[in-house]
Design a protein around this motif. Sequence first.
Motif, short mmCIF file in Angstrom:
data_model
loop_
_atom_site.label_atom_id
_atom_site.label_comp_id
_atom_site.label_asym_id
_atom_site.label_seq_id
_atom_site.Cartn_x
_atom_site.Cartn_y
_atom_site.Cartn_z
N VAL A 167 -31.06 -100.52 -17.17
CA VAL A 167 -31.73 -101.46 -18.08
C VAL A 167 -33.20 -101.59 -17.71
N LEU A 168 -33.49 -101.69 -16.43
CA LEU A 168 -34.89 -101.84 -16.01
C LEU A 168 -35.72 -100.61 -16.36
N ALA B 15 -35.58 -100.17 -20.65
CA ALA B 15 -36.00 -101.28 -21.50
C ALA B 15 -37.32 -101.07 -22.24
N GLY C 183 -33.04 -108.52 -17.33
CA GLY C 183 -32.26 -107.30 -17.16
C GLY C 183 -31.01 -107.53 -16.35
N PRO D 2 -38.77 -110.38 -16.59
CA PRO D 2 -38.13 -109.15 -17.10
C PRO D 2 -36.96 -108.68 -16.22
N ARG E 141 -38.19 -101.75 -26.53
CA ARG E 141 -39.26 -102.72 -26.84
C ARG E 141 -40.32 -102.07 -27.72
N SER F 188 -27.55 -106.97 -18.26
CA SER F 188 -26.69 -105.90 -17.77
C SER F 188 -25.37 -106.44 -17.24
#
Length: 77
Positions: free
Chosen positions: A55-56, A59, A11, A7, A63, A15
Amino acid sequence: MPARFAPALFGLILSGMMSLIVSGIATLRAAPLDGILSAWLGAWLISWAIAFPVVLVVAPLPRRLDGLLVAAPATQR
């Protein structure tokens, strides 16, 4: 690289690509053509430094929304 880092690696790549494209478009619109490459790279590095942690953190929300909006595939018997 262990799978547990997937993950974060996703990211990082996402990104980086998105910030490169978006900063390129914004720089093309705002900067004169001479010196555009250095302006673009400077804008991209700053954008990426912000985009990666965002993004982390963000996210999980898309989802979850994706899981709500897309039907799961039927299982085969």
